[in-house]
Design a protein around this motif. Sequence first.
Motif, PDB file in Angstrom:
ATOM      1  N   LEU A   1      17.970  36.310  38.923  1.00  0.00           N
ATOM      2  CA  LEU A   1      18.698  35.793  37.751  1.00  0.00           C
ATOM      3  C   LEU A   1      18.003  34.560  37.172  1.00  0.00           C
ATOM      4  CD1 LEU A   1      22.384  36.217  38.992  1.00  0.00           C
ATOM      5  CD2 LEU A   1      21.221  37.587  37.247  1.00  0.00           C
ATOM      6  N   ASP A   2      17.491  33.684  38.031  1.00  0.00           N
ATOM      7  CA  ASP A   2      16.767  32.505  37.534  1.00  0.00           C
ATOM      8  C   ASP A   2      15.578  32.944  36.676  1.00  0.00           C
ATOM      9  OD1 ASP A   2      18.419  30.791  38.926  1.00  0.00           O
ATOM     10  OD2 ASP A   2      16.988  30.409  40.564  1.00  0.00           O
ATOM     11  N   ALA A   3      14.808  33.901  37.190  1.00  0.00           N
ATOM     12  CA  ALA A   3      13.607  34.345  36.466  1.00  0.00           C
ATOM     13  C   ALA A   3      13.998  35.065  35.175  1.00  0.00           C
ATOM     14  CB  ALA A   3      12.775  35.264  37.358  1.00  0.00           C
ATOM     15  N   TYR A   4      15.048  35.876  35.254  1.00  0.00           N
ATOM     16  CA  TYR A   4      15.489  36.639  34.072  1.00  0.00           C
ATOM     17  C   TYR A   4      15.970  35.684  32.969  1.00  0.00           C
ATOM     18  CZ  TYR A   4      18.399  39.747  31.241  1.00  0.00           C
ATOM     19  OH  TYR A   4      18.973  40.419  30.190  1.00  0.00           O
ATOM     20  N   CYS A   5      16.776  34.705  33.337  1.00  0.00           N
ATOM     21  CA  CYS A   5      17.286  33.763  32.325  1.00  0.00           C
ATOM     22  C   CYS A   5      16.143  32.931  31.743  1.00  0.00           C
ATOM     23  CB  CYS A   5      18.373  32.856  32.912  1.00  0.00           C
ATOM     24  SG  CYS A   5      19.872  33.758  33.338  1.00  0.00           S
ATOM     25  N   ALA A   6      15.153  32.613  32.563  1.00  0.00           N
ATOM     26  CA  ALA A   6      13.999  31.842  32.067  1.00  0.00           C
ATOM     27  C   ALA A   6      13.222  32.657  31.041  1.00  0.00           C
ATOM     28  CB  ALA A   6      13.095  31.434  33.232  1.00  0.00           C
ATOM     29  N   GLN A   7      12.981  33.934  31.347  1.00  0.00           N
ATOM     30  CA  GLN A   7      12.185  34.747  30.407  1.00  0.00           C
ATOM     31  C   GLN A   7      12.955  34.942  29.096  1.00  0.00           C
ATOM     32  OE1 GLN A   7      11.771  38.625  32.462  1.00  0.00           O
ATOM     33  NE2 GLN A   7      12.954  39.560  30.814  1.00  0.00           N
ATOM     34  N   CYS A   8      14.272  35.145  29.184  1.00  0.00           N
ATOM     35  CA  CYS A   8      15.079  35.351  27.965  1.00  0.00           C
ATOM     36  C   CYS A   8      15.086  34.089  27.095  1.00  0.00           C
ATOM     37  CB  CYS A   8      16.514  35.725  28.324  1.00  0.00           C
ATOM     38  SG  CYS A   8      16.694  37.395  28.977  1.00  0.00           S
ATOM     39  N   ALA A   9      14.926  32.928  27.728  1.00  0.00           N
ATOM     40  CA  ALA A   9      15.037  31.654  27.002  1.00  0.00           C
ATOM     41  C   ALA A   9      13.704  31.177  26.432  1.00  0.00           C
ATOM     42  CB  ALA A   9      15.626  30.587  27.925  1.00  0.00           C
ATOM     43  N   ILE A  10      12.667  32.007  26.511  1.00  0.00           N
ATOM     44  CA  ILE A  10      11.407  31.644  25.838  1.00  0.00           C
ATOM     45  C   ILE A  10      11.711  31.529  24.340  1.00  0.00           C
ATOM     46  CG2 ILE A  10       9.095  32.477  25.218  1.00  0.00           C
ATOM     47  CD1 ILE A  10       9.009  33.872  27.985  1.00  0.00           C
ATOM     48  N   ALA A  11      11.181  30.483  23.710  1.00  0.00           N
ATOM     49  CA  ALA A  11      11.393  30.289  22.262  1.00  0.00           C
ATOM     50  C   ALA A  11      10.095  30.586  21.531  1.00  0.00           C
ATOM     51  CB  ALA A  11      11.848  28.859  21.988  1.00  0.00           C
ATOM     52  N   MET A  12      10.180  31.488  20.545  1.00  0.00           N
ATOM     53  CA  MET A  12       8.984  31.863  19.775  1.00  0.00           C
ATOM     54  C   MET A  12       9.369  32.067  18.320  1.00  0.00           C
ATOM     55  SD  MET A  12       7.290  34.671  22.381  1.00  0.00           S
ATOM     56  CE  MET A  12       5.772  35.011  21.502  1.00  0.00           C
ATOM     57  N   SER A  13       8.385  31.973  17.447  1.00  0.00           N
ATOM     58  CA  SER A  13       8.626  32.235  16.023  1.00  0.00           C
ATOM     59  C   SER A  13       8.326  33.706  15.713  1.00  0.00           C
ATOM     60  CB  SER A  13       7.703  31.353  15.181  1.00  0.00           C
ATOM     61  OG  SER A  13       6.356  31.765  15.365  1.00  0.00           O
ATOM     62  N   CYS A  14       8.745  34.147  14.531  1.00  0.00           N
ATOM     63  CA  CYS A  14       8.433  35.525  14.103  1.00  0.00           C
ATOM     64  C   CYS A  14       6.930  35.762  14.115  1.00  0.00           C
ATOM     65  CB  CYS A  14       8.950  35.774  12.682  1.00  0.00           C
ATOM     66  SG  CYS A  14      10.727  35.842  12.578  1.00  0.00           S
ATOM     67  N   ARG A  15       6.193  34.774  13.626  1.00  0.00           N
ATOM     68  CA  ARG A  15       4.742  34.909  13.568  1.00  0.00           C
ATOM     69  C   ARG A  15       4.151  35.061  14.977  1.00  0.00           C
ATOM     70  NH1 ARG A  15       1.339  33.368   9.102  1.00  0.00           N
ATOM     71  NH2 ARG A  15       2.812  32.108   7.953  1.00  0.00           N
ATOM     72  N   GLU A  16       4.630  34.249  15.904  1.00  0.00           N
ATOM     73  CA  GLU A  16       4.118  34.339  17.282  1.00  0.00           C
ATOM     74  C   GLU A  16       4.489  35.672  17.922  1.00  0.00           C
ATOM     75  OE1 GLU A  16       4.128  29.559  18.368  1.00  0.00           O
ATOM     76  OE2 GLU A  16       5.990  30.692  18.533  1.00  0.00           O
TER      77      GLU A  16
END
Length: 316
Positions: free
Chosen positions: A191-206
Amino acid sequence: MRHAMQHDLDTLLRTIAADVQPLLGEGGVAEYIPALARVPRAQFGIAVATVGGECVGAGECDTRFSIQSLSKLFALTLALQREGDALWRRVAREPSGTPFNSLVLLERERGIPRNPFVNAGALVVTDVLCSRYLQPGRAVLEFVHRLLGETGVAIDTEVAQSERAHSDRNAAIAHFMRGFDNLHGDVAEVLDAYCAQCAIAMSCRELARAALFLAADGRQPRVGEVLAPLAARRINALMLTCGAYDAAGDFAFRIGLPTKTGVGGGVLAIVPGKLCVCAWAPGLDANGNSIAAAAAIERFAAATGSSIFAAPPGGH
Ligand code: DON
């Protein structure tokens, strides 16, 4: 020629951004993740990255947002790199016709999730990453860095902690699958790893640039082969059939492209052989898919004639 195409795309994306403005007040935000519930709805961005190396955007295409389930594309790719086809012994490849966080099919199907994009399937994928990486919470982030050739993208730790503190449903799914021996690691670590990956912040361009390998038979420009062509095509097939959960049929009907959605409001679509397009608007429909971003991708597919079901020009 190159510049003409860029100019056309630029005009198209600006037109789409203007057209979807009236939709921006519609829908709700992901209330079950408190940090996401605070995101203002009146925002929209769209960007296209082409296999030829162009990247064009309109609106708030450089604003970073929570990628949420769009991360499942990158996590699945990494797990396939590590595990190959053995992954498919633990995850099926059928649309679920249920919400992304549903448990109902898991009992009948003995802990084998319907597909890698519903939360159950994504948790199995994360379990694989936990068994393969010393810092599984950073594995997807570091993969995104490699795909982009830069390290500016980060995890929004406030969003990660907010989701982790409210992850009873995903915890239930994970424990249930562990009961069927289809989750091997420690549930809290998964769950720690899953929540971390979901919380990556990126722009549309990225996002459009990072997922370009899916439009290019598994080859990422300037990086090389990320996945074998067959594996990349299969991810596209899963995006078409399962990428928007119980709205996947409607998305295929309206858009006709492999797509993936996230409750942060992102929608990403692949035009095989050509480009990756990502739109973002926080307002979600009842299925957890962005209303304005889906409408934008629908307009884009129609205006460019890029449905995968369209006959190629001169081909009929
Ligand atoms: O597991 C969850 O509920 C979220 N972190 C991700 C869900 C999601 O983005 C579903 N997409 N529409």
